[in-house]
Design a protein around this motif. Structure first.
Motif, PDB file in Angstrom:
ATOM      1  N   ALA A  40      10.167  12.037   1.277  1.00 23.96           N
ATOM      2  CA  ALA A  40       9.732  10.632   1.299  1.00 23.96           C
ATOM      3  C   ALA A  40       8.270  10.531   1.704  1.00 23.96           C
ATOM      4  CB  ALA A  40      10.606   9.832   2.258  1.00 23.96           C
ATOM      5  N   ILE A  41       7.867  11.278   2.728  1.00 25.30           N
ATOM      6  CA  ILE A  41       6.480  11.224   3.204  1.00 25.30           C
ATOM      7  C   ILE A  41       5.513  11.747   2.150  1.00 25.30           C
ATOM      8  CG2 ILE A  41       4.878  12.231   4.891  1.00 25.30           C
ATOM      9  CD1 ILE A  41       7.222  12.130   6.919  1.00 25.30           C
ATOM     10  N   PHE A  42       5.909  12.792   1.413  1.00 21.00           N
ATOM     11  CA  PHE A  42       4.997  13.437   0.474  1.00 21.00           C
ATOM     12  C   PHE A  42       5.105  12.913  -0.958  1.00 21.00           C
ATOM     13  CE2 PHE A  42       4.605  16.500   3.875  1.00 21.00           C
ATOM     14  CZ  PHE A  42       3.311  16.998   3.725  1.00 21.00           C
ATOM     15  N   THR A  75       0.845  -1.185   0.000  1.00 23.29           N
ATOM     16  CA  THR A  75       0.000   0.000   0.000  1.00 23.29           C
ATOM     17  C   THR A  75       0.883   1.239   0.000  1.00 23.29           C
ATOM     18  OG1 THR A  75      -0.065  -0.041   2.406  1.00 23.29           O
ATOM     19  CG2 THR A  75      -1.868  -1.161   1.247  1.00 23.29           C
ATOM     20  N   VAL A  76       0.281   2.384  -0.334  1.00 21.92           N
ATOM     21  CA  VAL A  76       1.067   3.611  -0.459  1.00 21.92           C
ATOM     22  C   VAL A  76       1.733   3.974   0.866  1.00 21.92           C
ATOM     23  CG1 VAL A  76       0.992   6.059  -1.043  1.00 21.92           C
ATOM     24  CG2 VAL A  76      -0.437   4.449  -2.308  1.00 21.92           C
ATOM     25  N   ASP A  77       0.985   3.854   1.973  1.00 24.02           N
ATOM     26  CA  ASP A  77       1.565   4.232   3.268  1.00 24.02           C
ATOM     27  C   ASP A  77       2.651   3.259   3.703  1.00 24.02           C
ATOM     28  OD1 ASP A  77      -0.587   2.411   3.462  1.00 24.02           O
ATOM     29  OD2 ASP A  77      -0.823   2.788   5.592  1.00 24.02           O
ATOM     30  N   GLU A  78       2.438   1.956   3.452  1.00 30.74           N
ATOM     31  CA  GLU A  78       3.467   0.977   3.828  1.00 30.74           C
ATOM     32  C   GLU A  78       4.706   1.135   2.955  1.00 30.74           C
ATOM     33  OE1 GLU A  78       4.495  -2.530   6.291  1.00 30.74           O
ATOM     34  OE2 GLU A  78       3.323  -0.690   6.423  1.00 30.74           O
ATOM     35  N   HIS A  79       4.506   1.422   1.674  1.00 28.77           N
ATOM     36  CA  HIS A  79       5.639   1.707   0.789  1.00 28.77           C
ATOM     37  C   HIS A  79       6.433   2.903   1.307  1.00 28.77           C
ATOM     38  CE1 HIS A  79       7.891   3.197  -2.649  1.00 28.77           C
ATOM     39  NE2 HIS A  79       7.147   4.283  -2.662  1.00 28.77           N
ATOM     40  N   THR A  80       5.726   3.924   1.777  1.00 29.02           N
ATOM     41  CA  THR A  80       6.402   5.113   2.315  1.00 29.02           C
ATOM     42  C   THR A  80       7.234   4.764   3.540  1.00 29.02           C
ATOM     43  OG1 THR A  80       4.629   6.540   1.480  1.00 29.02           O
ATOM     44  CG2 THR A  80       6.034   7.441   3.218  1.00 29.02           C
ATOM     45  N   LEU A 100      10.324   3.058   2.409  1.00 28.98           N
ATOM     46  CA  LEU A 100      11.223   4.067   1.849  1.00 28.98           C
ATOM     47  C   LEU A 100      11.985   4.779   2.965  1.00 28.98           C
ATOM     48  CD1 LEU A 100      12.358   6.056  -0.208  1.00 28.98           C
ATOM     49  CD2 LEU A 100      10.107   7.098  -0.394  1.00 28.98           C
ATOM     50  N   LEU A 101      11.276   5.195   4.000  1.00 23.78           N
ATOM     51  CA  LEU A 101      11.937   5.833   5.140  1.00 23.78           C
ATOM     52  C   LEU A 101      12.909   4.876   5.826  1.00 23.78           C
ATOM     53  CD1 LEU A 101       8.821   7.699   6.559  1.00 23.78           C
ATOM     54  CD2 LEU A 101      10.949   8.816   5.854  1.00 23.78           C
ATOM     55  N   ARG A 102      12.512   3.598   5.897  1.00 27.98           N
ATOM     56  CA  ARG A 102      13.381   2.598   6.524  1.00 27.98           C
ATOM     57  C   ARG A 102      14.702   2.485   5.773  1.00 27.98           C
ATOM     58  NH1 ARG A 102      10.983  -3.324   7.043  1.00 27.98           N
ATOM     59  NH2 ARG A 102       9.455  -2.140   8.251  1.00 27.98           N
ATOM     60  N   ALA A 142      11.887   0.209  -2.291  1.00 29.30           N
ATOM     61  CA  ALA A 142      10.718   0.089  -1.413  1.00 29.30           C
ATOM     62  C   ALA A 142       9.433  -0.193  -2.178  1.00 29.30           C
ATOM     63  CB  ALA A 142      10.560   1.379  -0.606  1.00 29.30           C
ATOM     64  N   THR A 143       9.470  -0.130  -3.500  1.00 27.36           N
ATOM     65  CA  THR A 143       8.252  -0.322  -4.282  1.00 27.36           C
ATOM     66  C   THR A 143       7.899  -1.791  -4.423  1.00 27.36           C
ATOM     67  OG1 THR A 143       8.622   1.713  -5.529  1.00 27.36           O
ATOM     68  CG2 THR A 143       7.171   0.086  -6.540  1.00 27.36           C
ATOM     69  N   ASN A 144       8.913  -2.593  -4.713  1.00 26.60           N
ATOM     70  CA  ASN A 144       8.662  -4.015  -4.952  1.00 26.60           C
ATOM     71  C   ASN A 144      10.007  -4.738  -4.840  1.00 26.60           C
ATOM     72  OD1 ASN A 144       8.221  -6.578  -6.179  1.00 26.60           O
ATOM     73  ND2 ASN A 144       6.499  -5.755  -7.336  1.00 26.60           N
ATOM     74  N   PRO A 145      10.100  -5.764  -4.004  1.00 30.07           N
ATOM     75  CA  PRO A 145      11.392  -6.461  -3.835  1.00 30.07           C
ATOM     76  C   PRO A 145      11.956  -7.021  -5.132  1.00 30.07           C
ATOM     77  CG  PRO A 145       9.828  -7.151  -2.145  1.00 30.07           C
ATOM     78  CD  PRO A 145       9.050  -6.321  -3.129  1.00 30.07           C
ATOM     79  N   THR A 146      11.097  -7.285  -6.118  1.00 32.74           N
ATOM     80  CA  THR A 146      11.574  -7.874  -7.373  1.00 32.74           C
ATOM     81  C   THR A 146      12.048  -6.827  -8.374  1.00 32.74           C
ATOM     82  OG1 THR A 146       9.365  -7.850  -8.395  1.00 32.74           O
ATOM     83  CG2 THR A 146       9.948  -9.781  -7.076  1.00 32.74           C
ATOM     84  N   LEU A 147      11.804  -5.547  -8.093  1.00 30.01           N
ATOM     85  CA  LEU A 147      12.140  -4.503  -9.065  1.00 30.01           C
ATOM     86  C   LEU A 147      13.623  -4.159  -9.070  1.00 30.01           C
ATOM     87  CD1 LEU A 147       9.312  -1.817  -8.815  1.00 30.01           C
ATOM     88  CD2 LEU A 147       9.758  -3.397 -10.682  1.00 30.01           C
ATOM     89  N   TRP A 148      14.218  -4.148  -7.881  1.00 30.51           N
ATOM     90  CA  TRP A 148      15.598  -3.686  -7.786  1.00 30.51           C
ATOM     91  C   TRP A 148      16.557  -4.755  -8.284  1.00 30.51           C
ATOM     92  CZ3 TRP A 148      17.739   0.837  -7.293  1.00 30.51           C
ATOM     93  CH2 TRP A 148      19.098   0.931  -6.989  1.00 30.51           C
TER      94      TRP A 148
END
Length: 886
Positions: A510-512, A466-471, A474-476, A599-605
């Motif tokens: 990151a938040i916005f 979800t958008v908030d969990e992705h955020t 990202l912060l992590r 942070a978007t998808n573990p398979t993307l990077w």
């Protein structure tokens, strides 16, 4: 045990008994099947009418009770034994296709192997249940056997404490229950620890997140299993099957109990719909089911959100409530009822907070009323102290009950603002500060626009959370660069973070960065406006506010340029650099971009993306720090030629063959490739190989595998190469294609394996090399096709095909951009379309984003001229569309 007749919408119990008594063999089987189906149909209709889900689950259990009891009697297996419902069936929480978990409890006398007749009766009955379509999980045990297994296995013990009598000898279950009530049978603390360990292992399995886009309703953190943990501990310790009793025990408030109940009922409804629609026991809310479940539950498309996105947002908010209350319950139960670790030392953190058992707590219960800014101050402690793992239960409850304080007046208070700015300006050592601030709703209260994206999902394969969990992820990742133990992972990001005086711009960007999603329009533009407005509202300096807004607005640009443009082209670097106001902007954008993709998808990077971004960053930084204008094309070409010749001079060999070869290949070749690639390719060509020739090695970045192909020019070449690479299960990341004046094609493809890694095994590399040489040996007379199955999950997505031709005044070629639904061999099919349309391909950039591909090609006609004729463009578009849909 409830009678099915209690639920007047179910088929009558008497009808089953009457019809089944007068039927034998296949006829009896049909009677039971019809009764079972009639019951499911009745429950489905009641579901659609909005009948209480708790009642429907009990009705399903009652229906199953009658089927089992009636058939048990008819198969004469009731003598000297007891039929017991266990597990979810024992709780009367039976979903349409759940397993029917039963225990056949035997006396010691009946358990002997010589009781063959009884064993045959039992086997015949179980086979009958399977034949009518029931998934039966059964065990046949004596009381002693049950006790022995239960003492060894917490799962068996849990099943037994939920046991419910169906029929047979009731005294057997009574005796078993008395054994389970003995002091040595899983004492409360031991049972608690075992269930906690189970839950911890399960959460780790799901990567500690409740926000996967294809969640397991039962097992994901915050799912029904978390709620059942509360039920099991309550049943074991308090001897109560009612969660309502937790109010009188002081564990939950009435409001918390209602929230838990609402979350439970919603998840049960989703699971019921999922079972009926899939026609089987299914607990995974996969993409293929989500749209149908959303429609079935009455969600509709509106407000720039799909019905499925409304469903999933409601789901994520429900599991978050359950997860929070699960943690609250476990902590209060441990502290107040087990009273463990009571002698552990309390560490004073300051005048307001203490640390106890790795949990932060408040010293005075009215702290947040007396000092409202403490609602923010507590999270700074968490962010800076890795020893703090959790917030103490009572303190957590105080935070949640105080969140209504964080209103417009609170957000404008200079003291509160100063504490929040202090939190944001801290180089945090753990991301728990942000995570717990979000989970307690304080982050959403401080930044109201953030609250709007909580639980917001996007129905695609690109975004895994979800958008908030992705955020939060990202912060992590950003905060992780501060930690010495991870300095080896991304040294460039760590170096930037280390020199950064104030991380506020990065944290707020990151938040916005995705805060505009779900509102329609360009989320980057919307987020940039929101970020600027917010930064100004908390009194950040104007240049900092503008920096944050710029980062949000441009957070996608670096990824787009790195993956879709030729970053070895100085014009591309100059164009990108002209949009970067300063080195600081570039550095923060680089950290934000790397972290965002990860942070978007573990398979993307993958290593190739990492190398592209790093190369773009370094080239742009070099450009921005130049004091003199960049070299022109002629100077660059001569510089490359000189580097190549100097390298061969070092070997002591004659450089004349090298000089002659470079003249033969022409000046364009020197501009197309990096000097290191030219040196390697020249070495291959001077070895006088037979054509076609294939060489494979790791790219200079070590992030991808470089496949170099030398072959005579021919019409089907690109289509053939892409098809052959696809046949060998390689994913093309980029391609550079060159044809010399004498018709020698020197094509380079950067590839990764199916796991997103460079090739590493010599045997595999040799096999690919042989396959390519063999396949390219006779393209004209040998059809090369690719047949790979379309992954099931791609079938449930639609991507609007977009084909755009771009012609710039100063470019000798045409840029072709294609967006389409991904599928195996798509690039090979597009290559066939290029062949049919007699198109020359000079370079390609391949970008896969979940279910969508966004590929960019530099093309021309066979005479190396741009394609500008409208009729010709229309014809090519048609061929490409046919290839995409093939």
């Amino acid at each position: 045990m409830a009678s099915p007749d209690k639920f007047n919408y179910l088929p009558k119990a008497a009808d089953l008994l009457k019809k089944s008594q007068s039927a034998e063999g296949p006829d009896r089987l049909k009677v039971y099947k019809d009764y079972l189906q009639a019951g499911l149909d009745a429950l489905t209709k009641q579901f659609q009418k909005g009948t209480s889900i708790i009642q429907l689950l009990r009705a399903r259990s009652a229906l199953m009770d009658h089927i089992l009891i009636t058939s048990w009697s008819q198969f004469s297996v009731n003598s000297g034994s007891a039929l017991i419902a266990v597990g979810g069936y024992g709780r009367e929480e039976l979903q349409p296709y759940s397993d029917i978990d039963i225990l056949v409890l035997l006396t010691e006398e009946d358990s002997h192997d010589d009781n063959q007749e009884k064993n045959l009766e039992l086997e015949a009955w179980l086979a009958f249940l399977w034949d009518i379509g029931l998934e039966v999980g059964h065990s046949v045990r004596t009381i002693a056997h049950c006790e022995s297994l239960a003492l060894e296995d917490i799962s068996v013990a849990t099943n037994l404490i939920e046991s419910r009598f169906l029929c047979g000898d009731r005294l057997l279950l009574k005796e078993l229950n008395s054994r389970m009530k003995e002091a040595g049978f899983w004492p409360s603390e031991k049972f608690f620890r075992a269930k906690l360990d189970e839950q911890t292992a399960r959460h780790i399995k799901f990567k500690e997140t409740s926000f996967n886009l294809e969640p397991n309703i039962k097992s994901n953190p915050g799912g029904l299993r978390d709620l059942q943990v509360i039920q099991w501990i309550t049943l074991k310790h308090f001897k109560s099957s009612s969660l309502h009793d937790l109010i009188k025990y002081g564990i939950f408030t009435r409001r918390e109990y209602r929230s838990l109940l609402n979350g439970q009922q919603f998840l049960h409804r989703v699971r019921f719909a999922l079972h009926v629609l899939s026609g089987k026991r299914e607990d995974r809310l996969l993409f293929e089911h989500q749209k149908k479940v959303a429609e079935w539950m009455g969600f509709e498309d509106h407000d720039n959100k799909l019905a499925v996105e409304h469903l999933m947002q409601r789901y994520y908010r429900a599991v978050m409530i359950i997860r929070n209350l699960n943690e609250l319950f476990l902590q209060i139960f441990e502290q107040e009822y087990l009273q463990v670790n009571q002698d552990t030392e309390y560490v004073e953190l300051d005048d307001d907070f203490y640390l106890h058992n790795q949990r932060i707590g408040i010293k005075e219960p009215d702290l947040f009323l007396r000092k409202p800014h403490a609602l923010i101050k507590i999270f700074r402690h968490i962010a800076l102290n890795p020893e703090i793992i959790q917030i103490e239960a009572k303190t957590m409850r105080k935070i949640r009950s105080s969140q209504q304080m964080v209103n417009r007046k609170y957000r404008r208070d200079p003291i509160n603002i100063s504490y929040f700015k202090e939190f944001l300006s801290t180089k945090q050592l753990t991301s728990r500060g942000f995570a717990l601030m979000k989970r307690t709703n304080i982050l959403g209260a401080m930044i109201p626009k953030f609250a709007q994206i909580e639980g917001q999902m996007q129905f695609d394969l690109f975004h895994a959370y979800t958008v908030d969990e992705h955020t939060l992820f990202l912060l992590r990742y950003i905060i992780r660069y501060n930690k010495p133990e991870f300095q080896h992972e991304f040294p460039l990001c760590r170096k930037i973070m280390k020199t950064l005086v104030d991380p506020t711009p990065l944290y707020l960007a990151a938040i916005f960065h995705d805060i505009g999603k779900g509102r329609g329009g360009d989320h980057s533009e919307l987020g940039a406006v929101d970020a600027l407005e917010y930064a100004n509202s908390i009194g950040l300096e104007k240049h900092i506010a503008k920096l944050i807004s710029w980062l949000v607005k441009n957070h996608l640009i670096m990824s787009l340029v790195a993956q879709r443009k030729d970053i070895s082209d100085p014009d591309v670097i100059e164009s990108f650099a002209n949009n970067i106001p300063s080195i600081l902007h570039l550095e923060l954008l680089y950290v934000l971009t790397v972290s965002d993709i990860r942070a978007t998808n573990p398979t993307l990077w993958n290593s190739w993306k990492e190398s592209l971004l790093k190369e773009l960053f370094l080239a742009t930084k070099h450009y921005l720090t130049q004091s003199t204008p960049r070299a022109n094309q002629t100077e660059m070409m001569e510089d490359t030629r000189q580097q190549v010749l100097e390298q061969f001079t070092k070997t002591g060999d004659s450089i004349e063959p090298v000089r002659e070869l470079l003249v033969e290949l022409g000046d364009d070749y020197l501009l197309r490739y990096h000097p290191e690639q030219i040196i390697w390719q020249t070495e291959q060509l001077l070895s006088q190989p037979e054509l076609p020739y294939v060489a494979i090695k790791n790219h200079r970045s070590q992030a991808g595998t470089e496949v170099f192909i030398a072959v005579e020019d021919q019409p089907d070449l690109f289509a053939a190469i892409t098809a052959l690479l696809s046949q060998n299960h390689l994913n093309i990341q980029a391609a550079t294609l060159f044809t010399s004046p004498k018709g020698l094609c020197l094509d380079t493809f950067i590839v990764l394996d199916e796991q997103g890694h460079p090739l590493s095994y010599e045997q595999r590399i040799q096999e690919i090399q042989d396959n390519l040489i063999d396949g390219l040996g006779d393209i004209k007379n040998r059809g090369i096709s690719v047949s790979r199955a379309v992954p099931t999950r791609l079938k449930y997505f639609t991507v609007k095909t977009r084909i755009e031709f771009i012609n710039h005044d100063n470019s000798p070629f045409t840029t072709l951009e294609i967006t389409a639904l991904d599928r195996p061999a798509l690039l090979a099919n597009i290559g066939q379309a290029f062949r049919d349309c007699e198109i020359e391909i000079h370079s390609a950039k391949i970008v896969t984003l979940g279910e969508r591909v966004e590929d960019t090609f530099t093309i021309s006609d066979r005479d190396n001229r741009p394609i500008t004729d409208k009729a010709r463009i229309k014809e090519i578009k048609q061929h490409i569309e046919e290839a995409i849909n093939a």
